[in-house]
Design a protein around this motif. Structure first.
Motif, PDB file in Angstrom:
ATOM      1  N   LEU A 176      -0.936   6.376  -2.907  1.00 33.00           N
ATOM      2  CA  LEU A 176      -2.474   5.644  -3.073  1.00 33.00           C
ATOM      3  C   LEU A 176      -2.566   5.666  -3.979  1.00 33.00           C
ATOM      4  CD1 LEU A 176      -3.864   7.199   0.655  1.00 33.00           C
ATOM      5  CD2 LEU A 176      -3.300   4.822   0.039  1.00 33.00           C
ATOM      6  N   GLU A 232      -2.594   7.885   4.529  1.00 31.02           N
ATOM      7  CA  GLU A 232      -2.769   8.841   3.822  1.00 31.02           C
ATOM      8  C   GLU A 232      -2.202  10.115   3.183  1.00 31.02           C
ATOM      9  OE1 GLU A 232      -5.465   8.871   5.534  1.00 31.02           O
ATOM     10  OE2 GLU A 232      -5.807  10.702   6.333  1.00 31.02           O
ATOM     11  N   GLN A 256     -12.050   3.370   0.651  1.00 28.40           N
ATOM     12  CA  GLN A 256     -10.331   2.856   1.438  1.00 28.40           C
ATOM     13  C   GLN A 256      -9.709   1.897  -0.367  1.00 28.40           C
ATOM     14  OE1 GLN A 256      -9.096   2.198   4.560  1.00 28.40           O
ATOM     15  NE2 GLN A 256      -8.859   4.116   3.325  1.00 28.40           N
ATOM     16  N   ALA A 257     -11.114   0.919  -1.091  1.00 31.83           N
ATOM     17  CA  ALA A 257      -9.930   0.588  -1.937  1.00 31.83           C
ATOM     18  C   ALA A 257      -9.851   0.960  -3.323  1.00 31.83           C
ATOM     19  CB  ALA A 257     -11.230  -0.578  -2.404  1.00 31.83           C
ATOM     20  N   MET A 258     -10.807   2.521  -3.041  1.00 32.39           N
ATOM     21  CA  MET A 258     -10.383   2.965  -4.304  1.00 32.39           C
ATOM     22  C   MET A 258      -9.069   3.558  -4.734  1.00 32.39           C
ATOM     23  SD  MET A 258     -13.130   2.919  -6.300  1.00 32.39           S
ATOM     24  CE  MET A 258     -12.739   1.343  -6.177  1.00 32.39           C
ATOM     25  N   SER A 259      -8.534   3.405  -2.940  1.00 33.98           N
ATOM     26  CA  SER A 259      -6.995   4.861  -2.814  1.00 33.98           C
ATOM     27  C   SER A 259      -7.627   6.252  -2.492  1.00 33.98           C
ATOM     28  CB  SER A 259      -6.194   4.084  -3.882  1.00 33.98           C
ATOM     29  OG  SER A 259      -5.720   2.975  -3.902  1.00 33.98           O
ATOM     30  N   VAL A 260      -8.012   5.711  -1.475  1.00 33.30           N
ATOM     31  CA  VAL A 260      -8.540   7.655  -1.299  1.00 33.30           C
ATOM     32  C   VAL A 260      -8.003   8.192   0.264  1.00 33.30           C
ATOM     33  CG1 VAL A 260     -10.615   8.988  -0.341  1.00 33.30           C
ATOM     34  CG2 VAL A 260     -10.621   7.711  -2.530  1.00 33.30           C
ATOM     35  N   SER A 261      -7.213   8.133   0.330  1.00 31.44           N
ATOM     36  CA  SER A 261      -6.886   8.675   1.967  1.00 31.44           C
ATOM     37  C   SER A 261      -8.355   8.482   2.964  1.00 31.44           C
ATOM     38  CB  SER A 261      -5.588   9.896   2.363  1.00 31.44           C
ATOM     39  OG  SER A 261      -6.538  10.752   1.763  1.00 31.44           O
ATOM     40  N   ARG A 262      -8.099   8.780   4.421  1.00 31.92           N
ATOM     41  CA  ARG A 262      -8.937   8.956   5.118  1.00 31.92           C
ATOM     42  C   ARG A 262      -9.301  10.557   5.408  1.00 31.92           C
ATOM     43  NH1 ARG A 262      -6.514   4.883   6.314  1.00 31.92           N
ATOM     44  NH2 ARG A 262      -7.107   3.283   7.641  1.00 31.92           N
ATOM     45  N   ASP A 310      -1.867  10.343  -0.561  1.00 34.73           N
ATOM     46  CA  ASP A 310      -3.253  10.698  -1.178  1.00 34.73           C
ATOM     47  C   ASP A 310      -2.430  10.333  -2.955  1.00 34.73           C
ATOM     48  OD1 ASP A 310      -5.985  10.633  -0.838  1.00 34.73           O
ATOM     49  OD2 ASP A 310      -5.398  12.142   0.325  1.00 34.73           O
ATOM     50  N   GLN A 341      -4.224   0.830   4.190  1.00 38.70           N
ATOM     51  CA  GLN A 341      -5.447   1.282   4.815  1.00 38.70           C
ATOM     52  C   GLN A 341      -4.901   0.451   6.615  1.00 38.70           C
ATOM     53  OE1 GLN A 341      -8.511  -1.807   2.367  1.00 38.70           O
ATOM     54  NE2 GLN A 341      -7.315  -0.725  -0.029  1.00 38.70           N
ATOM     55  N   GLN A 354     -14.069  -7.474   0.133  1.00 38.73           N
ATOM     56  CA  GLN A 354     -13.999  -6.654  -0.230  1.00 38.73           C
ATOM     57  C   GLN A 354     -15.991  -6.587   0.486  1.00 38.73           C
ATOM     58  OE1 GLN A 354     -11.761  -3.344  -0.320  1.00 38.73           O
ATOM     59  NE2 GLN A 354     -13.724  -2.378  -0.185  1.00 38.73           N
ATOM     60  N   ILE A 392      -1.286   3.073  -6.068  1.00 38.25           N
ATOM     61  CA  ILE A 392      -2.357   1.440  -5.248  1.00 38.25           C
ATOM     62  C   ILE A 392      -3.285   1.011  -5.966  1.00 38.25           C
ATOM     63  CG2 ILE A 392      -2.116   0.120  -4.017  1.00 38.25           C
ATOM     64  CD1 ILE A 392      -0.322   1.979  -2.494  1.00 38.25           C
ATOM     65  N   PHE A 438      -9.016   5.578 -10.404  1.00 46.02           N
ATOM     66  CA  PHE A 438      -7.700   5.222 -10.601  1.00 46.02           C
ATOM     67  C   PHE A 438      -8.057   6.127 -12.336  1.00 46.02           C
ATOM     68  CE2 PHE A 438      -9.157   2.790  -7.504  1.00 46.02           C
ATOM     69  CZ  PHE A 438      -8.083   1.933  -7.236  1.00 46.02           C
ATOM     70  N   PHE A 445      -5.996  -2.283  -4.550  1.00 51.98           N
ATOM     71  CA  PHE A 445      -5.830  -3.116  -3.393  1.00 51.98           C
ATOM     72  C   PHE A 445      -7.036  -3.147  -3.124  1.00 51.98           C
ATOM     73  CE2 PHE A 445      -5.691  -4.750   1.499  1.00 51.98           C
ATOM     74  CZ  PHE A 445      -6.165  -6.155   0.252  1.00 51.98           C
ATOM     75  N   THR A 505      -8.905  12.356   2.429  1.00 55.70           N
ATOM     76  CA  THR A 505     -10.159  13.081   1.537  1.00 55.70           C
ATOM     77  C   THR A 505     -11.272  12.704   1.591  1.00 55.70           C
ATOM     78  OG1 THR A 505      -8.010  12.541   0.559  1.00 55.70           O
ATOM     79  CG2 THR A 505      -9.657  13.458  -0.913  1.00 55.70           C
TER      80      THR A 505
END
Lengths: 307, 129, 231
Positions: free
Chosen positions: A79, A74, C77-83, A76, A57, A89, A82, A108, A84, C85
């Motif tokens: 990511l 970047e 971002q908290a959902m772990s998605v790339s920018r 996926d 992030q 938030q 993970i 997830f 976080f 995507t």
């Protein structure tokens, strides 16, 4: 020959510079899979900065982060392993908790709705009220529930207890141990309520002013420091040549915290001198180590910072 | 059961807690001991740490593993532990006692009679219970 | 399921923002226009009645562009998605919706013509200079216009997220400088007649292409800005 698996999290010479200061100063760490780590330190020590770079992030100024051997930024595929949730938030303004959980269930792969439902009940979380209107504790509960129910391979909790009362915090710790027992994963728990989580941790990392000052198994830390109390002169004689973390004195009485492992003979000697030896709780140990690190002459990093 | 403190590694404390239960007879030989996860949940400690403590006792032959079922107290475990505790008794209790007695000026005769009295009282209390 | 599609589904968890509100705006503004036309005295009803209320949804899309980033990006971002995507999922969703509305506008334009301007001789959707073109061009124009407004909002929001108010201010000033520069250039070269002629000559298709180019620029700019943005 089988290659040794890459550590869950590897950090190499990570540096993050903001305009004012070094948030992270050449941090290197290696965290193994399926253990519970405590990331401890004062506010502003660099905990959140480190965690946000770990999770792709945030961006480092220098150095590298590898999650199971891969850069998370970047990426996926990485990511997705993970989770976080930041202490601060932000959620979509128009979302209620139930909608946030529905989104988390999308992303997830290991999401466990049953666990989420159980935690909602445990925390008595109103799921139909907009998240914007929740109290600080309820907001923390939303983050805790996402972090737990996501069952991500690497789960990072950033001071997850803010605003939670003692009962709710205990529920969190209990559920965490319980769920981790059944579904082991790598957990990083950032906190400054060290006493509360001390027994849950397998490994402790203490960060101060962007530098790692302690990186040790929790069990080897236990019994690595002692407070020696008694007559000032006798205490002075006993602690000769040992690293002193802290001193207190009251008249001719002294209490000195030393970093040392004491064997039977040393204990006997202390008893002979009429000195009392008492263990130092993890919380105290972290506080003492942090304070000692601040007063002791610094190494190269400090010199560089001065230039 | 007792509680965990900060003096020593937790896994050692777990091992000692189990040992104490065996010595006291609450965990009888050939009965199953709680699982690692049960220990972890009860003491609110890391399951890996609890497992380390239990494994320590397996190495020492106090506990043994039945595949797919769990951990059991080995036959002879209690005797083994009693033997160990007896040999540690002098260092752990008698020496500090002697040291404190000397500090307070209690001579050997007096100390011995104090111990005898205490033993008698404890036995009487035990019989009442 | 593809994570880009999941981002679109996340944006649709609360169905109001992308689906409900635009429809409500469209229906309400149209009905209101009809009501106004019906209430007009007969003397004012001579000739064609024009209304700009069809644009109302378009302006909402500007706000939606801002909102879809500021509300949802930090959460993604908290959902772990790339920018990347997040960007593709959000823009993809909007493009789909914009295409739907563009087609709807075209169809409403057909209805408008068939009913003699909704019985009022009114022009709400089939605006003269657009409605003269074929279906594809009409739909393209509406689509590009909607995407452009969304992109302006989205890009401005990324700039704000990355550089805060300073960034937005600098971007705004930069934009004004470029515009003034062009005006000055035209004035200094006495080129206004040519400029006027150029605009006059440009058909709906040409305009769509120019605006489409702007959309692409903004989309590229948004992506580059977002790639290094932190919440």
């Amino acid at each position: 020959m089988e290659a040794t698996p890459a550590p869950a999290i590897e950090v190499r010479n990570l540096t993050k510079t903001y305009r004012e200061a070094n948030a992270l100063d050449s941090v290197s760490l290696s965290l193994e899979a399926n253990r519970i780590y405590g990331l401890l330190g004062r506010n502003g020590a660099g905990k959140t900065t480190l965690m946000s770079i770990l999770s792709g992030q945030g961006f480092p100024t220098g150095g590298q982060v590898l999650i199971h051997g891969k850069d998370p930024y970047e990426n996926d595929g990485t990511l997705a392993r993970i989770c976080f949730i930041r202490e601060s938030q932000r959620y979509p303004d128009d979302f209620n908790a139930r909608q946030a959980f529905r989104a988390a269930a999308l992303f997830f792969a290991n999401w466990d709705q049953e666990l989420a439902e159980r935690l909602i009940e445990d925390f008595a979380l109103p799921t139909k009220r907009r998240i914007k209107k929740l109290s600080r504790g309820q907001l923390s509960a939303v983050g805790v529930i996402i972090g737990m129910a996501a069952r991500a391979e690497i789960t990072v909790f950033d001071e997850p207890y803010l605003g939670l009362d003692a009962v709710a915090r205990q529920i969190f710790y209990d559920r965490l141990v319980e769920d981790y027992s059944l579904h082991p994963r790598t957990i990083v728990l950032s906190s400054h309520l060290i006493d509360e989580i001390a027994n849950l941790l397998e490994h402790v990392v203490v960060i101060d002013k962007g530098r790692i000052i302690l990186d040790e198994d929790a069990d080897s830390l236990r019994g690595s420091a002692f407070a020696v109390t008694g007559n000032q002169e006798k205490v002075a004689a006993f602690i000769e040549g040992r690293r002193v973390l802290h001193r207190d004195s009251l008249g001719s009485l002294a209490s000195v915290t030393i970093q040392a492992r004491l064997g039977a003979t040393e204990r006997a000697m202390a008893a002979e001198l009429g000195l009392e030896i008492s263990p130092v709780p993890l919380q105290q140990l972290v506080v003492r180590t942090t304070m000692a690190a601040q007063t002791e002459p610094r190494g190269d990093h400090y010199q560089e910072a001065l230039k | 059961m007792g509680a965990i403190d900060d003096s020593r590694p937790i896994f050692i404390q777990i091992a000692e807690l189990v040992e104490s239960e065996i010595v006291a007879g609450t965990m009888a030989e050939e009965t199953q001991v709680p699982s690692t996860n049960e220990f972890a949940a009860y003491y609110r400690i890391n399951p890996a740490t609890a497992a380390k403590g239990v494994n320590l006792l397996v190495e020492r032959g106090i506990l043994y593993k039945k595949r797919g079922i769990g951990m059991f107290v080995a036959t002879g475990a209690r005797d083994q532990l009693l033997g160990k505790r007896r040999s540690a008794f002098a260092a752990q209790y008698i020496q500090p006692l002697a040291r404190e007695a000397r500090k307070l000026g209690i001579d050997a005769e007096t100390l011995a009679s104090m111990v005898r009295q205490s033993l008698a009282a404890d036995a009487a209390e035990g019989s009442v219970r | 399921m593809n994570r880009v599609v999941k981002v679109a589904r996340m944006q649709l968890i609360n169905k109001w923002s992308f689906l409900g509100i635009p429809m409500v705006i469209l229906v309400a503004s149209t009905l209101m226009t009809f009501a106004i036309w019906a209430l007009l005295p007969a003397s004012a009803r001579e000739g064609t009645l024009y209304s700009g209320s069809g644009q109302a949804v378009m302006w909402y899309f500007l706000a939606l562009g801002i909102q879809s980033l500021t509300f949802t990006f930090p959460f993604s971002q908290a959902m772990s998605v790339s920018r990347r995507t997040f960007y593709l999922g959000t823009l993809g969703l909007f493009a789909t919706i914009a295409m739907g509305y563009a087609i709807l506008y075209y169809l409403l334009g057909l209805v408008e013509k068939a009913t003699g301007g909704w019985g009022f001789n009114g022009q709400l959707f089939a605006l003269g200079w657009i409605a003269g073109n074929n279906a594809a061009i009409q739909i393209l124009f509406y689509f590009v216009a909607m995407v452009l407004l969304f992109m302006i909002g989205f890009w401005a929001a990324t700039v704000y997220m990355r550089w805060k108010a300073t960034g937005l201010l600098i971007a705004g000033i930069g934009f004004a400088v470029v515009l003034l520069g062009l005006v000055a250039l035209a004035t200094l070269n006495d080129a206004w007649p040519q400029v006027g002629a150029w605009f006059a000559a440009m058909q709906v298709l040409g305009l769509s292409i120019v605006l489409g180019g702007l959309c692409v620029l903004l989309a590229g700019g948004s992506y580059l800005t977002l790639r290094r943005a932190t919440t």
